[in-house]
Design a protein around this motif. Structure first.
Motif, PDB file in Angstrom:
ATOM      1  N   GLY A 158       0.814  -1.310   0.144  1.00 25.69           N
ATOM      2  CA  GLY A 158       0.067  -0.017   0.069  1.00 25.69           C
ATOM      3  C   GLY A 158       0.891   1.332  -0.014  1.00 25.69           C
ATOM      4  O   GLY A 158       2.057   1.506   0.203  1.00 25.69           O
ATOM      5  N   PHE A 159       0.065   2.392  -0.216  1.00 22.26           N
ATOM      6  CA  PHE A 159       0.970   3.639  -0.219  1.00 22.26           C
ATOM      7  C   PHE A 159       1.982   3.687  -1.234  1.00 22.26           C
ATOM      8  O   PHE A 159       2.983   4.228  -1.084  1.00 22.26           O
ATOM      9  N   GLN A 160       1.753   2.934  -2.308  1.00 16.83           N
ATOM     10  CA  GLN A 160       3.046   2.884  -3.356  1.00 16.83           C
ATOM     11  C   GLN A 160       4.321   2.058  -2.864  1.00 16.83           C
ATOM     12  O   GLN A 160       5.222   2.510  -3.516  1.00 16.83           O
ATOM     13  N   HIS A 161       4.341   1.350  -1.863  1.00 15.53           N
ATOM     14  CA  HIS A 161       5.355   0.688  -1.367  1.00 15.53           C
ATOM     15  C   HIS A 161       5.191  -0.755  -1.433  1.00 15.53           C
ATOM     16  O   HIS A 161       4.242  -1.448  -1.483  1.00 15.53           O
ATOM     17  N   TYR A 162       6.382  -1.535  -1.413  1.00 18.98           N
ATOM     18  CA  TYR A 162       6.608  -2.912  -1.600  1.00 18.98           C
ATOM     19  C   TYR A 162       7.431  -3.461  -0.472  1.00 18.98           C
ATOM     20  O   TYR A 162       8.321  -2.659   0.066  1.00 18.98           O
ATOM     21  N   GLY A 163       7.227  -4.544  -0.395  1.00 19.91           N
ATOM     22  CA  GLY A 163       8.070  -5.199   0.823  1.00 19.91           C
ATOM     23  C   GLY A 163       7.962  -6.951   0.354  1.00 19.91           C
ATOM     24  O   GLY A 163       7.412  -7.357  -0.496  1.00 19.91           O
ATOM     25  N   LEU A 164       8.734  -7.555   1.309  1.00 24.85           N
ATOM     26  CA  LEU A 164       8.840  -8.964   1.360  1.00 24.85           C
ATOM     27  C   LEU A 164       7.502  -9.783   2.069  1.00 24.85           C
ATOM     28  O   LEU A 164       7.269  -9.301   3.148  1.00 24.85           O
ATOM     29  N   ARG A 165       6.992 -10.548   1.493  1.00 27.55           N
ATOM     30  CA  ARG A 165       5.724 -11.276   2.144  1.00 27.55           C
ATOM     31  C   ARG A 165       6.371 -11.874   3.487  1.00 27.55           C
ATOM     32  O   ARG A 165       5.425 -12.021   4.529  1.00 27.55           O
ATOM     33  N   SER A 166       7.404 -12.384   3.779  1.00 29.99           N
ATOM     34  CA  SER A 166       7.805 -12.814   4.843  1.00 29.99           C
ATOM     35  C   SER A 166       7.904 -11.847   6.222  1.00 29.99           C
ATOM     36  O   SER A 166       7.960 -12.373   7.265  1.00 29.99           O
ATOM     37  N   TRP A 167       7.858 -10.619   5.782  1.00 26.60           N
ATOM     38  CA  TRP A 167       7.818  -9.460   6.725  1.00 26.60           C
ATOM     39  C   TRP A 167       6.451  -9.606   7.414  1.00 26.60           C
ATOM     40  O   TRP A 167       6.479  -9.197   8.749  1.00 26.60           O
ATOM     41  N   GLY A 168       5.433 -10.006   6.981  1.00 28.05           N
ATOM     42  CA  GLY A 168       4.124 -10.054   7.460  1.00 28.05           C
ATOM     43  C   GLY A 168       3.873  -8.538   7.892  1.00 28.05           C
ATOM     44  O   GLY A 168       3.920  -7.707   6.912  1.00 28.05           O
ATOM     45  N   ASP A 169       3.353  -8.501   9.066  1.00 29.27           N
ATOM     46  CA  ASP A 169       2.811  -6.742   9.435  1.00 29.27           C
ATOM     47  C   ASP A 169       3.807  -6.404  10.295  1.00 29.27           C
ATOM     48  O   ASP A 169       3.725  -5.071  10.878  1.00 29.27           O
ATOM     49  N   SER A 170       5.098  -6.893  10.340  1.00 35.81           N
ATOM     50  CA  SER A 170       6.314  -6.259  11.181  1.00 35.81           C
ATOM     51  C   SER A 170       6.680  -5.001  10.811  1.00 35.81           C
ATOM     52  O   SER A 170       7.170  -4.233  11.437  1.00 35.81           O
ATOM     53  N   ARG A 171       6.191  -4.470   9.244  1.00 39.18           N
ATOM     54  CA  ARG A 171       6.685  -3.123   9.270  1.00 39.18           C
ATOM     55  C   ARG A 171       5.570  -2.176   8.841  1.00 39.18           C
ATOM     56  O   ARG A 171       5.944  -1.123   8.537  1.00 39.18           O
ATOM     57  N   ASN A 172       4.492  -2.469   9.609  1.00 36.29           N
ATOM     58  CA  ASN A 172       3.636  -1.318   9.357  1.00 36.29           C
ATOM     59  C   ASN A 172       3.685  -0.214   9.983  1.00 36.29           C
ATOM     60  O   ASN A 172       3.305   0.936   9.789  1.00 36.29           O
ATOM     61  N   ASP A 173       4.405  -0.145  11.202  1.00 34.54           N
ATOM     62  CA  ASP A 173       4.707   0.906  11.907  1.00 34.54           C
ATOM     63  C   ASP A 173       5.743   2.128  11.005  1.00 34.54           C
ATOM     64  O   ASP A 173       5.826   3.021  11.547  1.00 34.54           O
ATOM     65  N   PHE A 174       6.173   1.604  10.045  1.00 31.09           N
ATOM     66  CA  PHE A 174       7.044   2.418   9.057  1.00 31.09           C
ATOM     67  C   PHE A 174       6.147   3.362   8.618  1.00 31.09           C
ATOM     68  O   PHE A 174       6.673   4.595   8.584  1.00 31.09           O
ATOM     69  N   PHE A 175       5.081   3.119   8.178  1.00 35.41           N
ATOM     70  CA  PHE A 175       4.093   3.905   7.539  1.00 35.41           C
ATOM     71  C   PHE A 175       3.682   5.066   8.794  1.00 35.41           C
ATOM     72  O   PHE A 175       3.444   6.346   8.242  1.00 35.41           O
ATOM     73  N   VAL A 176       3.321   4.638   9.667  1.00 35.76           N
ATOM     74  CA  VAL A 176       2.639   5.466  10.977  1.00 35.76           C
ATOM     75  C   VAL A 176       3.526   6.765  11.215  1.00 35.76           C
ATOM     76  O   VAL A 176       3.058   7.648  11.658  1.00 35.76           O
ATOM     77  N   THR A 177       4.761   6.424  10.958  1.00 37.17           N
ATOM     78  CA  THR A 177       5.745   7.599  11.294  1.00 37.17           C
ATOM     79  C   THR A 177       5.923   8.639  10.302  1.00 37.17           C
ATOM     80  O   THR A 177       6.625   9.556  10.273  1.00 37.17           O
ATOM     81  N   LYS A 178       5.244   8.361   8.888  1.00 37.76           N
ATOM     82  CA  LYS A 178       5.549   9.215   7.703  1.00 37.76           C
ATOM     83  C   LYS A 178       4.469  10.004   7.608  1.00 37.76           C
ATOM     84  O   LYS A 178       3.183   9.588   7.456  1.00 37.76           O
ATOM     85  N   ARG A 179       4.506  11.214   8.402  1.00 37.01           N
ATOM     86  CA  ARG A 179       3.496  12.311   8.376  1.00 37.01           C
ATOM     87  C   ARG A 179       2.631  12.651   6.996  1.00 37.01           C
ATOM     88  O   ARG A 179       1.358  12.566   6.930  1.00 37.01           O
ATOM     89  N   SER A 180       3.406  12.708   6.093  1.00 39.21           N
ATOM     90  CA  SER A 180       2.819  13.047   4.560  1.00 39.21           C
ATOM     91  C   SER A 180       1.853  11.830   4.332  1.00 39.21           C
ATOM     92  O   SER A 180       0.798  12.069   3.904  1.00 39.21           O
ATOM     93  N   ILE A 181       2.247  10.419   4.700  1.00 35.29           N
ATOM     94  CA  ILE A 181       1.535   9.270   4.237  1.00 35.29           C
ATOM     95  C   ILE A 181       0.301   9.549   5.103  1.00 35.29           C
ATOM     96  O   ILE A 181      -1.046   9.004   4.673  1.00 35.29           O
TER      97      ILE A 181
END
Length: 378
Positions: A158-181
């Motif tokens: 989402g938000f025009q970003h890609y990641g590895l399936r193996s991460w699961g939801d462990s990288r979701n907090d990356f987006f919440v720190t991006k105020r513009s997103i």
């Protein structure tokens, strides 16, 4: 009869015929560049290879304009010019290296992309992947998009970003720190949105570290209104760009009939709470009378003029692009996901909300709604 592939193979092997496009061949006299351009072009490419210390494709050179090129020349013609330089070696698919490097086994792009994501260890955009990938080898942006879409190890986050399936939801907090997103998400939803609902958009719990970071982004934003201005699951959030007229329009879209001004006022109070607490019925009626989006019927009730409500957007083009995209993806897509993907194709949809897009798509003969603002191709 000679097949198309057979004809191509015969033309490729002919010493006086050159490939000058995807399915185009010509003689030397059909080159856009001239023989006087070629020595300098070859020298510049050799110098680029020495500087980058990796194989480079003519696709990348033409895309990035890494070196000065003759006007109008394409990647196919550049490749034909380079093939006649003894200092260079053709590695296939318009990829060249220095002859002294020899031919080495090269990893395919589809194998390199997961490594790029693993190295970044965070969600990245297509442009970021492309920039990181071309440090290892050449790639075409269009081909990269296809690889990302179909790769079994890669997922669109989402938000025009890609990641590895193996991460699961462990990288979701990356987006919440991006105020513009965060601001963009709040701008896109039909206003307003509760904090707990915003947490669901980012696929995080409403309590915990990730929620703390999300609230920090909301509280620190100069573009987001909060009612009340303290954290709670039911705290309402709305982008400051949303006007009273837009709020009334979002309410009217949910009605299946014309509504009187006082009915819109009731709904405004119930839905927006403190965000429009000082707005009275007289002001609402005045705004409705002046708005080109609204029409009043003989009974004094107001309803949206569908054409004017969406008039600034190319409705036909949006419907056609959405239908094409869903046929290619072969999946059900929500209007918020479609907004993001349509923008990645070049549509300017900054002022469009999910509800507005859903209204547009409901009028398409090629699509059907299979849930709340979720669509698929027929």
């Amino acid at each position: 009869m000679l097949s198309r592939h057979g004809a191509e193979n015969a033309l490729i092997t002919h010493p006086e015929i050159f490939r000058l496009g995807p399915r185009s061949f010509g003689l030397r006299q059909h080159f856009v560049s001239t023989p006087t351009d070629w020595p300098a072009l070859r020298e510049r490419f050799v110098q680029l290879l020495r500087k980058e210390n990796r194989p480079i494709s003519t696709i990348e050179v033409c895309d990035k304009q890494s070196i000065a090129l003759p006007s109008g020349v394409n990647s196919y013609e550049v490749a034909e010019v380079l093939r006649e330089d003894a200092l260079l070696i053709d590695l296939g698919r318009r990829l060249f290296g220095l002859a002294k490097w020899g031919i080495e086994e090269r990893e395919h792009i589809k194998d390199l992309v997961p490594k790029v994501l693993a190295q970044a260890d965070r969600p990245v955009t297509v442009s970021e992947i492309y920039a990181r990938l071309t440090k290892f080898r050449s790639a075409a942006p269009t081909g990269l998009s296809n690889i990302l879409r179909d790769h079994p190890k890669i997922v669109r986050l989402g938000f025009q970003h890609y990641g590895l399936r193996s991460w699961g939801d462990s990288r979701n907090d990356f987006f919440v720190t991006k105020r513009s997103i965060v601001e963009r998400v709040v701008r896109r939803v039909d206003p307003p949105i509760k904090f707990a609902e915003l947490c669901k958009v980012f696929r995080i719990p409403a309590k915990g570290r990730a929620a703390d970071l999300l609230w920090k982004s909301c509280a620190g934003s100069k573009w987001l209104r909060r009612a009340p201005d303290r954290r709670g699951e039911n705290t309402l959030l709305m982008h400051k760009a949303v006007s009273l007229e837009q709020a009334l329009a979002s309410i009217a879209r949910t009605f299946a009939r014309p509504a009187r001004a006082y009915e819109l006022e009731w709904e405004l109070r119930a839905k927006f709470g403190e965000l429009f607490e000082n707005v009275r019925l007289q002001r609402i009626e005045k705004r409705l009378d002046k708005s080109p989006r609204f029409l009043r019927n003989a009974d004094g009730a107001f309803f949206l003029d569908a054409d004017l409500d969406l008039g600034e957007f190319d409705v036909s083009a949006i419907r056609a692009a959405a239908a094409k995209l869903m046929r290619e993806e072969r999946e059900i897509l929500s209007s918020d996901d479609l907004l993001e993907r349509l923008e990645s194709q070049g549509f300017d949809l900054e002022e469009m909300t999910q509800g507005m897009l859903a209204s547009i798509l409901r009028g398409s003969q090629e699509l059907e709604e299979v849930g709340g603002q979720r669509f698929r191709a027929k």
